[in-house]
Design an enzyme around this catalytic site. Structure first.
Site, PDB file in Angstrom:
ATOM      1  N   TYR A   1       0.883  -1.138   0.139  1.00 28.96           N
ATOM      2  CA  TYR A   1       0.083   0.152  -0.299  1.00 28.96           C
ATOM      3  C   TYR A   1       0.803   1.177   0.048  1.00 28.96           C
ATOM      4  O   TYR A   1       0.413   2.234  -0.629  1.00 28.96           O
ATOM      5  CB  TYR A   1      -0.913   0.352   1.414  1.00 28.96           C
ATOM      6  CG  TYR A   1      -2.159  -0.854   1.498  1.00 28.96           C
ATOM      7  CD1 TYR A   1      -2.612  -2.144   1.211  1.00 28.96           C
ATOM      8  CD2 TYR A   1      -3.955   0.352   1.094  1.00 28.96           C
ATOM      9  CE1 TYR A   1      -3.139  -2.505   0.668  1.00 28.96           C
ATOM     10  CE2 TYR A   1      -4.652  -0.587   0.631  1.00 28.96           C
ATOM     11  CZ  TYR A   1      -4.581  -1.898   0.757  1.00 28.96           C
ATOM     12  OH  TYR A   1      -6.154  -2.730   0.704  1.00 28.96           O
TER      13      TYR A   1
ATOM     14  N   LYS B   1       2.042 -15.823   2.203  1.00 27.97           N
ATOM     15  CA  LYS B   1       2.118 -16.006   1.416  1.00 27.97           C
ATOM     16  C   LYS B   1       4.263 -15.964   1.213  1.00 27.97           C
ATOM     17  O   LYS B   1       5.215 -15.743   0.194  1.00 27.97           O
ATOM     18  CB  LYS B   1       2.167 -14.862   0.267  1.00 27.97           C
ATOM     19  CG  LYS B   1       2.250 -15.826  -0.722  1.00 27.97           C
ATOM     20  CD  LYS B   1       1.049 -16.462  -1.276  1.00 27.97           C
ATOM     21  CE  LYS B   1       1.232 -17.597  -2.573  1.00 27.97           C
ATOM     22  NZ  LYS B   1       0.322 -18.278  -2.507  1.00 27.97           N
TER      23      LYS B   1
ATOM     24  N   ASP C   1      -3.606 -18.309   0.450  1.00 27.41           N
ATOM     25  CA  ASP C   1      -4.424 -18.909  -0.241  1.00 27.41           C
ATOM     26  C   ASP C   1      -5.215 -20.100   0.126  1.00 27.41           C
ATOM     27  O   ASP C   1      -6.407 -19.812   0.280  1.00 27.41           O
ATOM     28  CB  ASP C   1      -3.986 -19.269  -1.690  1.00 27.41           C
ATOM     29  CG  ASP C   1      -2.491 -20.058  -1.562  1.00 27.41           C
ATOM     30  OD1 ASP C   1      -1.851 -20.128  -0.556  1.00 27.41           O
ATOM     31  OD2 ASP C   1      -2.163 -20.501  -2.640  1.00 27.41           O
TER      32      ASP C   1
ATOM     33  N   ASP D   1      -7.172  -6.690   3.860  1.00 28.99           N
ATOM     34  CA  ASP D   1      -8.216  -6.242   3.162  1.00 28.99           C
ATOM     35  C   ASP D   1      -9.274  -7.284   2.791  1.00 28.99           C
ATOM     36  O   ASP D   1     -10.252  -7.218   2.744  1.00 28.99           O
ATOM     37  CB  ASP D   1      -7.311  -5.435   2.223  1.00 28.99           C
ATOM     38  CG  ASP D   1      -8.513  -4.634   1.524  1.00 28.99           C
ATOM     39  OD1 ASP D   1      -9.213  -4.138   2.272  1.00 28.99           O
ATOM     40  OD2 ASP D   1      -8.247  -4.477   0.208  1.00 28.99           O
TER      41      ASP D   1
ATOM     42  N   ASP E   1     -13.174  -8.717   3.559  1.00 31.90           N
ATOM     43  CA  ASP E   1     -14.683  -9.001   3.062  1.00 31.90           C
ATOM     44  C   ASP E   1     -15.005  -9.755   2.730  1.00 31.90           C
ATOM     45  O   ASP E   1     -16.309 -10.500   3.127  1.00 31.90           O
ATOM     46  CB  ASP E   1     -14.215  -8.013   1.904  1.00 31.90           C
ATOM     47  CG  ASP E   1     -14.170  -6.691   1.813  1.00 31.90           C
ATOM     48  OD1 ASP E   1     -14.072  -6.091   2.716  1.00 31.90           O
ATOM     49  OD2 ASP E   1     -14.993  -6.049   0.427  1.00 31.90           O
TER      50      ASP E   1
HETATM   51  C1  IPM Z   1     -10.674  -1.040   3.829  1.00 32.74           C
HETATM   52  C2  IPM Z   1     -10.496   0.018   2.384  1.00 32.74           C
HETATM   53  C3  IPM Z   1      -9.289   0.718   1.976  1.00 32.74           C
HETATM   54  C4  IPM Z   1      -8.028  -0.357   2.107  1.00 32.74           C
HETATM   55  C5  IPM Z   1      -9.774   1.457   0.334  1.00 32.74           C
HETATM   56  C6  IPM Z   1     -10.469   2.370   0.541  1.00 32.74           C
HETATM   57  C7  IPM Z   1      -8.036   2.189   0.467  1.00 32.74           C
HETATM   58  O1  IPM Z   1     -10.953  -1.277   0.928  1.00 32.74           O
HETATM   59  O2  IPM Z   1     -10.703   0.257   4.164  1.00 32.74           O
HETATM   60  O3  IPM Z   1     -10.605  -2.303   3.744  1.00 32.74           O
HETATM   61  O4  IPM Z   1      -7.510  -0.799   1.398  1.00 32.74           O
HETATM   62  O5  IPM Z   1      -7.776  -0.712   2.848  1.00 32.74           O
HETATM   63 MN    MN Z   2     -11.091  -3.206   2.041  1.00 30.86          MN
END
Ligand code: IPM
Ligand code: MN
Ligand code: NAD
Length: 352
Positions: free
Chosen positions: A136, A186, A218, A242, A246
């Site tokens: 990042y 990884k 993975d 990240d 999700d």
């Molecule tokens: C999160 C988001 C952010 C990240 C983006 C918007 C920069 O996806 O907070 O999970 O990748 O950290």
């Molecule tokens: Mn995110």
């Protein structure tokens, strides 16, 4: 208590509004409210996604409640002007290196999970995501290959001190939970990950009461849907964290449910749902505000030590779901405001 609210873009203002109603309904010591522009909203008003005035507020406050940033109309801007730079900039400016993303089964929502009920019920993990390093924040850019082709690059790296401090956060958290850390990397391919793994092993020696195992990312993605109950504390780098968080949200039932805290180790924190600005539903009043409401609860707990109030909000959220409140992402038709109403009603019961 100085609380700054940065609603941002898309559904951010809609979900923050509900979280604010909840905070106003709860017994709090004196609060000084502050506000600031971030993201596309800030860019439209000032020409920058993270204006100086917002950075000043971020330094002056004790905690930030953050909505979301992201606006497709800004996707062609130079990267430093894009809405996402607001959240990345705040994480860096305030050195918010430790991102806590709790992932817990919610009994009323077992059917909303993408997993089979018995598997969904077993979920109780804390994702500890490193938030200040990795690919990042490395050097990035465009260049040409020797053949004259366009090439994009992003440098992935971690220094040992960055790994060490997030390791301590994970091991300490595990002591207050089931005492098991899974470090996700990884290392079979990436040197960054081998260093990560070496440092995790070193730090583990200081926590003989905590178990440490390692998993390639993975495999971790697969295990998270096969047997998520295996995980207690998951510690991982910025990018893997990240993605896995999700995915974990859908194991519980919706991305609209997961809260997060971004901490710098000295009490300051930024609290936000893990989801984004959801441009596809923005402005329709359909966003699930529970992730932002639960983020507000995390703020009371981690920045202000108000454990009782935090737990009251969390119980009210579960009670609202028990009573049948369901936004569209949970298969229902309740609006954001109706979800907020349901939590406020449940709060009254909790506080009676
Ligand atoms: C999160 C988001 C952010 C990240 C983006 C918007 C920069 O996806 O907070 O999970 O990748 O950290
Ligand atoms: Mn995110
Ligand atoms: P997203 O999380 O915004 O949305 C993904 C999907 O989930 C969409 O279908 C959306 O409608 C749904 N969703 C998300 N939150 C919801 C909620 N509370 N209630 C109901 N449904 C919800 O991810 P995306 O579409 O990949 O990204 C959209 C924008 O948000 C992009 O600009 C991205 O960069 C940004 N983003 C910002 C943050 C942040 O501010 N921390 C986090 C993630 C993405």
């Amino acid at each position: 208590m100085k609380i700054a609210v940065f609603p941002g873009d898309g559904i951010g203002p809609e979900t923050c509004a509900e979280a604010l109603r909840v905070l106003h309904a709860i017994d709090l010591p004196d609060v000084q409210w502050m506000e600031g522009l971030v993201g596309g909203a800030a860019w439209r008003a000032t020409g920058h996604p993270l204006p100086d005035a917002t950075i000043e507020v971020a330094h002056a406050c004790d905690a930030i409640l953050f909505g979301a940033v992201g606006d497709f109309a800004c996707d062609q801007l130079d990267r430093h002007l894009r809405p996402e730079q607001a959240i990345l900039g705040l994480r860096r400016e305030l050195q918010l290196f430790a991102n806590l993303r709790p992932v817990r089964a919610i009994p009323a929502l077992i059917d909303a999970s993408a997993l089979k009920p018995d598997i969904a019920r077993s979920i109780d993990m804390l994702i500890v995501r490193e938030l200040n390093g990795d690919v990042y924040f490395g050097e990035k850019g465009r260049r040409q290959t020797p053949e004259g082709l366009r090439q994009g690059y992003d440098i992935m790296s971690y220094a040992e001190d960055e790994v060490r401090r997030i390791a301590h956060v994970a091991f300490t958290a595990a002591r207050g939970r089931r005492g098991a850390v899974t470090s996700v990397d990884k290392a079979n391919v990436l040197e960054t990950s081998q260093l990560w793994r070496d440092v995790m092993l070193e730090v583990a020696r200081e926590y003989p009461d905590v178990t440490l195992d390692h998993m390639y990312v993975d495999n971790a993605a697969m295990q998270m849907v096969r047997a998520p109950g295996h995980f207690d504390v998951v510690v991982t780098g910025n990018l893997f964290g990240d993605i896995l968080s999700d995915q974990a949200s859908m194991c519980v039932g919706s991305i609209g449910l997961l809260a997060s805290a971004a901490l710098n180790g000295s009490g300051k924190g930024l609290y936000e749902p893990i989801h984004g600005s959801a441009p596809d539903i923005a402005g329709q009043g359909r966003a699930n505000p529970l992730a932002t409401i639960l983020s507000a609860a995390m703020m009371l707990r981690h920045s202000f030590g108000l454990e009782a109030q935090a737990a009251t909000i969390e119980r009210a959220v579960y009670r609202a779901l028990d009573s049948g409140a369901r936004s569209a992402d949970l298969g229902g038709q309740d609006t954001s405001v109706q979800m907020g109403d349901a939590v406020l009603r449940a709060l009254e019961v909790e506080m009676a």
